[in-house]
Design an enzyme around this catalytic site. Structure first.
Site, PDB file in Angstrom:
ATOM      1  N   CYS A 120       0.804  -1.212   0.000  1.00 21.19           N
ATOM      2  CA  CYS A 120       0.000   0.000   0.000  1.00 21.19           C
ATOM      3  C   CYS A 120       0.845   1.273   0.000  1.00 21.19           C
ATOM      4  CB  CYS A 120      -0.917  -0.025   1.208  1.00 21.19           C
ATOM      5  SG  CYS A 120      -1.612  -1.677   1.471  1.00 21.19           S
ATOM      6  N   HIS A 270      -4.311   5.990   0.466  1.00 19.20           N
ATOM      7  CA  HIS A 270      -4.453   4.608   0.002  1.00 19.20           C
ATOM      8  C   HIS A 270      -5.914   4.210   0.204  1.00 19.20           C
ATOM      9  CE1 HIS A 270      -4.334   0.351  -0.266  1.00 19.20           C
ATOM     10  NE2 HIS A 270      -4.494   0.175   1.026  1.00 19.20           N
ATOM     11  N   ASN A 300      -9.903  -2.637  -3.049  1.00 22.43           N
ATOM     12  CA  ASN A 300      -8.582  -2.202  -2.601  1.00 22.43           C
ATOM     13  C   ASN A 300      -7.552  -2.921  -3.477  1.00 22.43           C
ATOM     14  OD1 ASN A 300      -6.079  -2.086  -1.331  1.00 22.43           O
ATOM     15  ND2 ASN A 300      -6.911  -2.292   0.736  1.00 22.43           N
TER      16      ASN A 300
END
Lengths: 343, 72, 346
Positions: A120, A270, A300
């Site tokens: 991330c 993120h 994600n």
């Protein structure tokens, strides 16, 4: 050849790619049983995730993203003189996937290429390396690629992660900026390996090789199933880490840049999930309109989440010259990084 | 305590009037509830509680005790 | 930037190597241990590679363990306070985990502060000069004042024990190099290049995310090396790389105190040295004792064969890493008297 720190870098263009297959909440609800589609949406903010096909790897997604980038006006394969590929799902243990990408895209052999293993926080790290490459005269046009296929790590019966992650790739062209002012940076970084265990694939590396034993599936207290070959996430620990470190990193990068929050046009975090982003937004008191999000239809995507948001801001004309965006990546490692960019 | 109770009611998907210090979470105290509560405590009290201890909480009162024992 | 055919060239000023420590596992594996399996093949292979002994790590020891031991010793010898270190780069093809990055795990184990830069890079034979360049860039850009560069591999775990060409070639090692800024340190030059066209010739086909390619192969989850192709690549790429490094740095054969080649095999290194007309005494070779330790060969040469020299004298070193990828990197780097340059045993 001149060594110079006065050459600035900027993001010229971004290409994206998502695999075809979609995993929506209806399908997830059918498979996982105990959660209704509406509840999954409510908890995660995600409607669907895109999932790489069997045999389709992060490198394949990366190549598609690069081709989408190369199709854009003003982007030329011949001019690219460095590749950084950020992935946690390379094609091979060795060689490095970036070298294969160099060949697949038909780029020159007289260029540097390497993979970095970050999640991330990877895009912001990549930006830092890319702008360092440009500032040091090592390169003029850097291809910064992020790509991951977490779906391949995830146990189908583990809702704690299956509802969140999607596969995808981004390819950004970072070029030297004509005005000597750098438009990428400053940066702040952070690392806390004490939390490595909170987001991990325990087996498959040198520490714990894949074996019959690591393939054994176990059911945890919440009814999720996974083996040591699968991704494990301690959501509570990650939430606590995020709330503790992200606001600090954000303040630190503002301080380093000599800016206050009102100077920032957008804050791009993120894109972990709706829940975490809203907790951050409330804690950091960032107005909703300053916090663009883009994960509802892709999930994600780990290292690609930030460029996915920037791409939309650029495409829609919302990101204008002179505007400033703060980027904050955080997660697996535990690793985090923040920077300021402008066009 | 009302902001905390309202948040907790939302997390546990019950009416706020049902919550009291003796309220037992039972099965509903799953990982998602814990994560949500971490965010809630951070928001309301600006405190970072010990996650293990939070997971071990059985009642609203347990959480309240944990919060009061945690330094801001 | 002069156009050279072998790669991207760049230079940095005022970067110095403060010290380095290499770490090898205690277990020495002799050639005689392979005789039962390969018979007279052992002598044939040895003639080419020059490997007499190699160090192999126990099953529970990883490259990061070797690097951690080296790092502890190095930090201690240099007297660096842990919180003065700003970045940790770990370059390996045998990391602890798929995720997270091993550099993050090492940050905690070394007690470095939380604000540091830490990441892994996946490179093999070209790792060390690449890593020196990456560290120099972090220092030069002001991102860091002090950097630890850790390189290491436990290749013994990925070699095919049935394949005599690789089973006897590789050894395990880790090395950590401390770099910092030093005004007046002089100028370092680097060249980097890549050619994925040769990716199939040194590869582990199965075990990561590209699947199905190893079908029909005896042991697809182990290292495969097409020795002939690698040799051809090396012969084509490395002499040009040597020539180009001399050209971009302005320092020729006479100006370098040592030429450190990735220890791929003895025959190849001798051949390359001869072809480039390098004096033999300036081309140290230690593959005989350690085998090909992948990412760690060059720092292991520095810590072992050149250890005392690097502590006592100022030098200029030329380094050439080449192989898996294909990927290659060269460095011409001045050294000041190192605070520490030694090999330890885990």
């Amino acid at each position: 050849m001149m060594q110079s720190n006065t050459v600035g870098a900027r993001i010229e263009a971004i290409g994206l790619y998502f695999p075809d297959a979609s995993l929506d909440n209806k399908k997830l609800a059918e498979e996982l049983g105990d959660w209704a589609p509406e509840k999954i949406l409510e908890k995660t903010g995600i409607r669907e995730r895109r999932i790489a096909a069997e045999g389709q790897t992060a490198l394949d997604l990366a190549e598609h993203a690069c081709r989408n980038l190369l199709d854009k006006p003003g982007v030329s394969a011949e001019e690219i003189d460095f590749i950084i590929l950020c992935t946690q799902a390379p094609d091979y243990i060795l060689p490095t996937s970036a070298c294969i990408l160099q060949h697949a895209l038909g780029l020159r052999t007289s260029i540097g290429a390497f993979d970095i293993n970050l999640g991330c926080s990877g895009f912001v790290y990549g930006l830092s390396i890319a702008s360092g490459l440009i500032a040091s005269g090592s390169a003029q046009q850097v291809l910064l690629v992020t790509s991951d296929t977490y779906s391949k790590f995830i146990n189908k019966k583990d809702r704690s992660v299956r509802t969140l992650f999607g596969d995808g790739a981004s390819a950004s062209l970072i070029v030297s900026s004509p005005n000597l002012q750098s438009t990428i940076g400053p940066f702040v970084f952070g690392t806390d390996g004490a939390g490595a265990k909170h987001l991990i694939v325990p087996a498959g590396g040198a520490r714990n090789a894949n074996s019959e034993e690591t393939r054994i599936e176990q059911v945890d207290g919440s009814g999720n199933v996974r083996s040591q070959d699968n991704l494990f996430m301690d959501g509570a620990a990650i939430m606590a880490f995020t709330l503790a470190e992200v606001p600090k990193a954000f303040s630190a990068v503002l301080l380093k840049a000599g800016l206050v929050i009102d100077d920032i046009d957008y804050v791009v975090f993120h894109q972990a999930n709706a829940f975490m982003l809203s907790a951050l937004r409330k804690k950091m008191k960032i107005p909703e309109e300053k916090m663009p999000c883009r994960f509802e239809n892709v999930g994600n995507t780990v290292s690609s989440t930030i460029p996915i948001v920037i791409e939309e801001l650029m495409a829609s004309g919302k990101f204008q010259p002179g505007q400033k965006i703060a980027l904050v990546g955080f997660g697996v490692g535990l690793s985090w990084s923040a920077c300021i960019i402008s066009l | 305590m009302s902001e905390f109770y309202e948040g907790l009611a939302e997390i546990m998907e019950v009416d706020v009037s049902e919550l009291s210090t003796d309220y037992e979470f039972g099965e509903a105290w799953d990982s998602l509830a814990v994560v949500s509560t971490i965010a809630l405590i951070d928001e309301v009290y600006d405190k970072a509680v010990d996650i293990q201890l939070l997971q071990d909480c059985k009642t609203v009162g347990d959480i309240e005790n944990l919060i009061s024992k945690t330094d801001g | 930037m002069p156009q050279i055919s072998s790669g991207q060239s760049v230079c940095f000023d005022d970067i110095t190597i403060a010290g380095l420590v290499a770490c090898v596992p205690p277990r020495v594996v002799e050639n005689s241990e392979f005789e039962a399996q390969f018979g007279s093949g052992v002598a044939d292979v040895t003639k080419m590679t020059g490997v007499q002994t190699r160090r192999w790590a126990d099953d529970d020891v990883t490259a990061s363990d070797l690097c951690l031991a080296a790092a502890h010793k190095l930090i201690d010898q240099l007297g660096w306070e842990a919180d003065t270190i700003d970045a940790l780069i770990f370059i390996s093809q045998t990391p602890d985990y798929r995720l997270p990055a091993t550099a993050c795990v090492m940050q905690a184990k070394l007690g470095l502060r939380k604000g540091i830069i830490a990441f892994d890079v996946n490179l093999g034979c070209s790792a060390y000069p690449y890593g020196l360049w990456l560290a120099s860039m972090l220092l030069s850009s002001g991102s860091a004042e002090r950097v630890l560069l850790a390189v290491g591999d436990t290749s013994s775990r990925v070699v095919d024990s049935q394949d005599r060409a690789t089973a006897m070639l590789f050894g395990d090692a880790g090395a950590v190099t401390a770099l910092e800024k030093l005004p007046g340190a002089g100028r370092s030059h680097f060249i980097l290049g890549s050619d994925g066209g040769g990716f199939q010739n040194l590869i582990i086909r199965e075990g990561a995310f590209r699947t199905g390619e190893g079908e029909g192969q005896p042991t697809p989850s182990k290292l495969f090396m097409d020795g002939g192709e690698i040799f051809n690549f090396t012969l084509k790429a490395v002499p040009t790389l040597v020539k180009d490094l001399f050209e971009v740095s302005g320092f020729g054969s006479d100006h370098h105190d040592a030429f450190l080649f990735h220890q791929a095999n003895t025959f190849m290194i001798n051949h390359l040295a001869k072809k480039a007309k390098l004096p033999q005494e300036k081309v140290p070779i230690n593959i005989g004792r350690y085998g090909n330790t992948s990412s760690a060969t060059i720092p292991l040469l520095m810590a072992d064969d050149l250890g005392q020299t690097l502590v006592d004298q100022e030098t200029r070193l030329a380094m050439f890493g080449f192989g898996v990828g294909y990927s290659w990197a060269a460095a011409s780097m001045p050294t000041q008297k190192l605070g520490c340059a030694e090999v330890i045993c885990l």
